[in-house]
Motif scaffolding. Sequence first.
Motif, PDB file in Angstrom:
ATOM      1  N   THR A  18     -44.429   9.584 -25.781  1.00 49.39           N
ATOM      2  CA  THR A  18     -45.423  10.555 -26.221  1.00 49.39           C
ATOM      3  C   THR A  18     -44.925  11.605 -27.212  1.00 49.39           C
ATOM      4  N   VAL A  19     -43.731  12.124 -27.011  1.00 51.46           N
ATOM      5  CA  VAL A  19     -43.293  13.337 -27.726  1.00 51.46           C
ATOM      6  C   VAL A  19     -43.419  13.203 -29.241  1.00 51.46           C
ATOM      7  N   ARG A  20     -43.026  12.067 -29.786  1.00 49.73           N
ATOM      8  CA  ARG A  20     -42.963  11.907 -31.245  1.00 49.73           C
ATOM      9  C   ARG A  20     -44.331  12.063 -31.919  1.00 49.73           C
ATOM     10  N   TYR A  21     -45.403  11.926 -31.165  1.00 48.31           N
ATOM     11  CA  TYR A  21     -46.736  12.012 -31.756  1.00 48.31           C
ATOM     12  C   TYR A  21     -47.279  13.442 -31.824  1.00 48.31           C
ATOM     13  N   TRP A  22     -46.532  14.401 -31.291  1.00 46.96           N
ATOM     14  CA  TRP A  22     -46.949  15.804 -31.311  1.00 46.96           C
ATOM     15  C   TRP A  22     -46.221  16.553 -32.428  1.00 46.96           C
ATOM     16  N   PRO A  23     -46.813  17.619 -32.947  1.00 40.53           N
ATOM     17  CA  PRO A  23     -46.177  18.354 -34.051  1.00 40.53           C
ATOM     18  C   PRO A  23     -44.845  18.964 -33.631  1.00 40.53           C
ATOM     19  N   ALA A  24     -43.938  19.086 -34.593  1.00 40.63           N
ATOM     20  CA  ALA A  24     -42.693  19.809 -34.351  1.00 40.63           C
ATOM     21  C   ALA A  24     -43.021  21.206 -33.854  1.00 40.63           C
ATOM     22  N   GLY A  25     -42.244  21.679 -32.909  1.00 39.60           N
ATOM     23  CA  GLY A  25     -42.492  22.986 -32.314  1.00 39.60           C
ATOM     24  C   GLY A  25     -43.239  22.929 -31.005  1.00 39.60           C
ATOM     25  N   THR A  26     -43.800  21.753 -30.661  1.00 34.80           N
ATOM     26  CA  THR A  26     -44.484  21.611 -29.380  1.00 34.80           C
ATOM     27  C   THR A  26     -43.483  21.738 -28.237  1.00 34.80           C
ATOM     28  N   VAL A  27     -43.895  22.447 -27.191  1.00 30.17           N
ATOM     29  CA  VAL A  27     -43.069  22.628 -26.000  1.00 30.17           C
ATOM     30  C   VAL A  27     -43.615  21.740 -24.882  1.00 30.17           C
ATOM     31  N   PHE A  28     -42.764  20.878 -24.349  1.00 37.65           N
ATOM     32  CA  PHE A  28     -43.123  20.018 -23.223  1.00 37.65           C
ATOM     33  C   PHE A  28     -42.485  20.579 -21.956  1.00 37.65           C
ATOM     34  N   GLN A  49     -38.028  27.913 -39.301  1.00 43.09           N
ATOM     35  CA  GLN A  49     -37.299  27.698 -38.053  1.00 43.09           C
ATOM     36  C   GLN A  49     -38.038  28.324 -36.877  1.00 43.09           C
ATOM     37  N   LEU A  50     -38.588  29.521 -37.078  1.00 39.99           N
ATOM     38  CA  LEU A  50     -39.293  30.203 -35.997  1.00 39.99           C
ATOM     39  C   LEU A  50     -40.558  29.467 -35.605  1.00 39.99           C
ATOM     40  N   THR A  51     -41.254  28.870 -36.568  1.00 41.03           N
ATOM     41  CA  THR A  51     -42.496  28.184 -36.234  1.00 41.03           C
ATOM     42  C   THR A  51     -42.252  26.983 -35.339  1.00 41.03           C
ATOM     43  N   PHE A  52     -41.045  26.428 -35.358  1.00 40.88           N
ATOM     44  CA  PHE A  52     -40.719  25.337 -34.454  1.00 40.88           C
ATOM     45  C   PHE A  52     -41.002  25.739 -33.004  1.00 40.88           C
ATOM     46  N   ALA A  53     -40.750  27.010 -32.683  1.00 46.92           N
ATOM     47  CA  ALA A  53     -40.923  27.451 -31.302  1.00 46.92           C
ATOM     48  C   ALA A  53     -42.208  28.234 -31.108  1.00 46.92           C
ATOM     49  N   GLN A  54     -43.056  28.274 -32.134  1.00 46.36           N
ATOM     50  CA  GLN A  54     -44.198  29.174 -32.056  1.00 46.36           C
ATOM     51  C   GLN A  54     -45.491  28.498 -32.503  1.00 46.36           C
ATOM     52  N   ASN A  55     -45.657  27.214 -32.223  1.00 45.92           N
ATOM     53  CA  ASN A  55     -46.939  26.601 -32.584  1.00 45.92           C
ATOM     54  C   ASN A  55     -47.968  26.726 -31.455  1.00 45.92           C
ATOM     55  N   LYS A  56     -47.560  27.375 -30.358  1.00 49.02           N
ATOM     56  CA  LYS A  56     -48.457  27.761 -29.255  1.00 49.02           C
ATOM     57  C   LYS A  56     -49.014  26.565 -28.474  1.00 49.02           C
ATOM     58  N   ILE A  57     -48.355  25.422 -28.591  1.00 48.23           N
ATOM     59  CA  ILE A  57     -48.780  24.235 -27.846  1.00 48.23           C
ATOM     60  C   ILE A  57     -47.809  23.976 -26.700  1.00 48.23           C
ATOM     61  N   VAL A  58     -48.348  23.805 -25.484  1.00 50.99           N
ATOM     62  CA  VAL A  58     -47.554  23.425 -24.318  1.00 50.99           C
ATOM     63  C   VAL A  58     -48.186  22.177 -23.705  1.00 50.99           C
ATOM     64  N   VAL A  59     -47.353  21.163 -23.474  1.00 49.62           N
ATOM     65  CA  VAL A  59     -47.813  19.906 -22.867  1.00 49.62           C
ATOM     66  C   VAL A  59     -47.105  19.741 -21.527  1.00 49.62           C
ATOM     67  N   PHE A  60     -47.892  19.559 -20.458  1.00 57.67           N
ATOM     68  CA  PHE A  60     -47.338  19.500 -19.106  1.00 57.67           C
ATOM     69  C   PHE A  60     -47.261  18.054 -18.601  1.00 57.67           C
ATOM     70  N   GLN A  61     -46.192  17.773 -17.875  1.00 60.86           N
ATOM     71  CA  GLN A  61     -46.019  16.495 -17.178  1.00 60.86           C
ATOM     72  C   GLN A  61     -45.427  16.764 -15.795  1.00 60.86           C
ATOM     73  N   SER A  62     -45.905  16.028 -14.780  1.00 64.47           N
ATOM     74  CA  SER A  62     -45.352  16.208 -13.440  1.00 64.47           C
ATOM     75  C   SER A  62     -45.668  15.003 -12.572  1.00 64.47           C
ATOM     76  N   ASP A  63     -45.140  15.026 -11.364  1.00 65.05           N
ATOM     77  CA  ASP A  63     -45.507  14.036 -10.342  1.00 65.05           C
ATOM     78  C   ASP A  63     -46.377  14.698  -9.266  1.00 65.05           C
ATOM     79  N   PHE A  64     -47.055  15.794  -9.622  1.00 70.33           N
ATOM     80  CA  PHE A  64     -47.820  16.569  -8.649  1.00 70.33           C
ATOM     81  C   PHE A  64     -49.152  15.921  -8.275  1.00 70.33           C
ATOM     82  N   GLY A  65     -49.719  15.110  -9.178  1.00 76.94           N
ATOM     83  CA  GLY A  65     -51.089  14.673  -8.970  1.00 76.94           C
ATOM     84  C   GLY A  65     -52.048  15.837  -9.175  1.00 76.94           C
TER      85      GLY A  65
END
Length: 301
Positions: free
Chosen positions: A79-89, A19-35
């Motif tokens: 996109t989300v479904r193609y990333w490992p469980a625990g990834t933070v977007f 359960q803890l590894t779900f939040a601890q795979n150290k991957i962050v994926v960013f999305q924005s309208d910032f350009g």
Amino acid sequence: MNRFLQALTFIFVLLLSAQLTFAQNKIVVFQSDFGLKDGAVSAMKGVANGVSTDLKLYDLTHEIPAYNIWEAAYRLEQTVRYWPAGTVFVSVVDPGVGTTRKSVVLKTKSGHFIVTPDNGTLTLIAESLGIAEVREIDEAVNRRKDSQKSYTFHGRDVYAFTGARLAAGVITYEQVGPLLPNKIVSIPYQKAVLDGKVLKGNISILDVQYGNVWTNIPDSLFNQLKPRYGDIVHVTLFYKKKPVYKGDMPYSQTFGEVAEGKPLAYLNSLLQLSFALNQGDFAKTNHIASGSDWSVEASIN
């Protein structure tokens, strides 16, 4: 008896670790309208690195049209479904920044985490992957130090900071903030249905590089019409329920099956019914856009 208790303890520890590894795979994926014309995206990544330099930081896209919450929702769904469980977007398309809209972290039933304003961005991902929990970000704890006087860059001060802390394991999901009901702000749109012999759906997005029109009608629904390659698909596209395009085109496996500049219906890479011009821009030619106000009807004789 002691062995039994030891076995139970071992199983409990394994489950807790999973359960803890779900939040601890150290991957962050960013999305924005910032350009990428200024330093906004870099600032968010700087904040994340300030939490932990062990994080792996990636970009989904920063080319969402300004304020376009629907497209943010779609790109997560794509996109989300193609990333490992625990990834933070971390998704920041936030025209209501500084207002009363909630800042939340959604945990999907697949074990992914979406850090975002609750403004409609979660519409599609909540439907497809399901809501395990929703928590409101407690900004008294999960906010960049000395940023309380800033009201217009929550992407940097709240979302990137909280997402990084969650991904790095600095906080657990429960420490994000208070639990909310399993509901999110949802944008209404035409769901994919088969009404008699007519398929109805939404124009979810444009394949922006080529001008192809992608719908939310899946192959499983389209196949109920028993299509064969070469069959003529009758298509009507609507904006706010008013028809703006009517046309007939063959159902094709590849673009090259029709002459250059001619229309075709096909299944896109997500196996959804789509429309294109071979080596042309269907959307631009026919003045078609995408979003919750755009819908489609299709049939085969």
